[in-house]
Design a protein around this motif. Structure first.
Motif, PDB file in Angstrom:
ATOM      1  N   PRO A 167       0.844  -1.196   0.000  1.00 56.68           N
ATOM      2  CA  PRO A 167       0.000   0.000   0.000  1.00 56.68           C
ATOM      3  C   PRO A 167       0.879   1.246   0.000  1.00 56.68           C
ATOM      4  O   PRO A 167       1.993   1.222   0.519  1.00 56.68           O
ATOM      5  CB  PRO A 167      -0.788  -0.126   1.312  1.00 56.68           C
ATOM      6  CG  PRO A 167      -0.766  -1.588   1.626  1.00 56.68           C
ATOM      7  CD  PRO A 167       0.587  -2.074   1.149  1.00 56.68           C
ATOM      8  N   ASP A 192       0.449   6.679 -11.453  1.00 57.78           N
ATOM      9  CA  ASP A 192      -0.714   6.337 -10.644  1.00 57.78           C
ATOM     10  C   ASP A 192      -0.418   5.065  -9.848  1.00 57.78           C
ATOM     11  O   ASP A 192      -0.012   4.057 -10.437  1.00 57.78           O
ATOM     12  CB  ASP A 192      -1.928   6.116 -11.542  1.00 57.78           C
ATOM     13  CG  ASP A 192      -3.160   5.740 -10.740  1.00 57.78           C
ATOM     14  OD1 ASP A 192      -3.440   4.520 -10.610  1.00 57.78           O
ATOM     15  OD2 ASP A 192      -3.825   6.648 -10.221  1.00 57.78           O
ATOM     16  N   PRO A 193      -0.581   5.088  -8.516  1.00 55.15           N
ATOM     17  CA  PRO A 193      -0.261   3.902  -7.695  1.00 55.15           C
ATOM     18  C   PRO A 193      -0.948   2.632  -8.168  1.00 55.15           C
ATOM     19  O   PRO A 193      -0.355   1.557  -8.183  1.00 55.15           O
ATOM     20  CB  PRO A 193      -0.733   4.313  -6.290  1.00 55.15           C
ATOM     21  CG  PRO A 193      -0.627   5.810  -6.292  1.00 55.15           C
ATOM     22  CD  PRO A 193      -0.998   6.230  -7.687  1.00 55.15           C
ATOM     23  N   ALA A 194      -2.219   2.739  -8.575  1.00 57.23           N
ATOM     24  CA  ALA A 194      -2.946   1.547  -9.020  1.00 57.23           C
ATOM     25  C   ALA A 194      -2.310   0.971 -10.281  1.00 57.23           C
ATOM     26  O   ALA A 194      -2.167  -0.243 -10.426  1.00 57.23           O
ATOM     27  CB  ALA A 194      -4.412   1.899  -9.277  1.00 57.23           C
ATOM     28  N   GLN A 195      -1.911   1.843 -11.201  1.00 57.29           N
ATOM     29  CA  GLN A 195      -1.274   1.372 -12.429  1.00 57.29           C
ATOM     30  C   GLN A 195       0.095   0.768 -12.148  1.00 57.29           C
ATOM     31  O   GLN A 195       0.512  -0.186 -12.804  1.00 57.29           O
ATOM     32  CB  GLN A 195      -1.143   2.519 -13.423  1.00 57.29           C
ATOM     33  CG  GLN A 195      -2.482   3.006 -13.959  1.00 57.29           C
ATOM     34  CD  GLN A 195      -2.337   4.165 -14.921  1.00 57.29           C
ATOM     35  OE1 GLN A 195      -1.270   4.754 -15.038  1.00 57.29           O
ATOM     36  NE2 GLN A 195      -3.408   4.482 -15.624  1.00 57.29           N
ATOM     37  N   ARG A 197       0.923  -0.954  -9.535  1.00 54.67           N
ATOM     38  CA  ARG A 197       0.717  -2.328  -9.050  1.00 54.67           C
ATOM     39  C   ARG A 197       0.395  -3.261 -10.211  1.00 54.67           C
ATOM     40  O   ARG A 197       0.801  -4.413 -10.209  1.00 54.67           O
ATOM     41  CB  ARG A 197      -0.416  -2.356  -8.021  1.00 54.67           C
ATOM     42  CG  ARG A 197      -0.094  -1.611  -6.734  1.00 54.67           C
ATOM     43  CD  ARG A 197      -1.151  -1.847  -5.667  1.00 54.67           C
ATOM     44  NE  ARG A 197      -0.892  -1.006  -4.511  1.00 54.67           N
ATOM     45  CZ  ARG A 197      -1.450   0.181  -4.329  1.00 54.67           C
ATOM     46  NH1 ARG A 197      -2.300   0.664  -5.215  1.00 54.67           N
ATOM     47  NH2 ARG A 197      -1.159   0.910  -3.260  1.00 54.67           N
ATOM     48  N   GLU A 198      -0.350  -2.753 -11.214  1.00 58.16           N
ATOM     49  CA  GLU A 198      -0.700  -3.582 -12.358  1.00 58.16           C
ATOM     50  C   GLU A 198       0.511  -3.905 -13.217  1.00 58.16           C
ATOM     51  O   GLU A 198       0.520  -4.888 -13.952  1.00 58.16           O
ATOM     52  CB  GLU A 198      -1.733  -2.864 -13.221  1.00 58.16           C
ATOM     53  CG  GLU A 198      -3.095  -2.733 -12.532  1.00 58.16           C
ATOM     54  CD  GLU A 198      -4.061  -1.881 -13.328  1.00 58.16           C
ATOM     55  OE1 GLU A 198      -3.648  -1.397 -14.413  1.00 58.16           O
ATOM     56  OE2 GLU A 198      -5.193  -1.704 -12.877  1.00 58.16           O
TER      57      GLU A 198
END
Length: 203
Positions: A167, A192-195, A197-198
């Motif tokens: 996180p 972007d943090p979500a990207q 992780r992907e």
């Protein structure tokens, strides 16, 4: 049949060595060499040297991350060639890549070279963009966005941890910077943090 020997490396104390070690154990490694070293040109990596010296024909070197084999593309390629020529199989878990001494996977060797190059370009670009932004703020604004300058290396560490699934709050804490500061740094970089992780295992 030879042994599966693992090698794990982190660049700084904030990075997660045990994540790599756990992946290597799950892959069946009988022995795992591990160290904290930058991997930069001219830097000593005694555990990697011991690991490479320990390998014999028929063994497999298992890496949680292909980039752990060297900080530069040339170093990774040179070491891969030496290992394969010596009869050692190389496995990179992050890309599901296996290269054998039979050299029967030329596409895999090409992919390994490209991936090593991309990893180096990404690291260099990230650090450079952070440093350029800090220098611009100092020169034009006379300050750094009203905040204490952010160490580009710390942001790079946080990005690695986010890609590994941490996180953002934990990544910021582990890297030694504030959560808001990390948000701001990522925003300036267009990340972007979500990207991030992907992207795990895809870059």
């Amino acid at each position: 049949m030879g042994r599966a020997v693992g090698y794990a490396r982190i660049s700084g104390p904030a990075q997660d060595l045990q994540r790599q070690v756990a992946a290597l154990r799950s892959a069946g490694c009988e022995r795992i060499y591990q160290e904290q070293a930058s991997g930069a040109a001219g830097k000593d990596q005694p555990e990697l040297d011991r690991c490479l010296a320990d390998l014999v024909a028929g063994d497999a070197l298992v890496l949680a991350e292909l980039s752990r084999l060297g900080r530069t593309t040339g170093k990774v390629v040179t070491r891969l060639d030496s290992l394969l020529d010596a009869g050692v199989t190389v496995r990179a878990l992050d890309y599901g890549l296996t290269l054998t001494p039979a050299r029967d996977n030329p596409l895999g060797e090409l992919v390994a070279t490209i991936l090593a190059a991309l990893a180096k370009i990404e690291r260099d670009t990230l650090v450079r963009r952070l440093a350029d932004g800090r220098e611009y703020a100092k020169r034009v604004l006379g300050r750094y966005s009203g905040r204490k300058p952010v160490d580009p290396a710390k942001v790079a560490i946080a990005v690695d941890l986010i890609r590994a699934g941490r996180p953002l709050r934990q990544a910021a804490m582990a890297a030694g910077i504030g959560r808001t500061t990390l948000y701001d740094a990522l925003d300036r970089l267009g990340l972007d943090p979500a990207q991030l992780r992907e992207q795990r295992g895809n870059l």
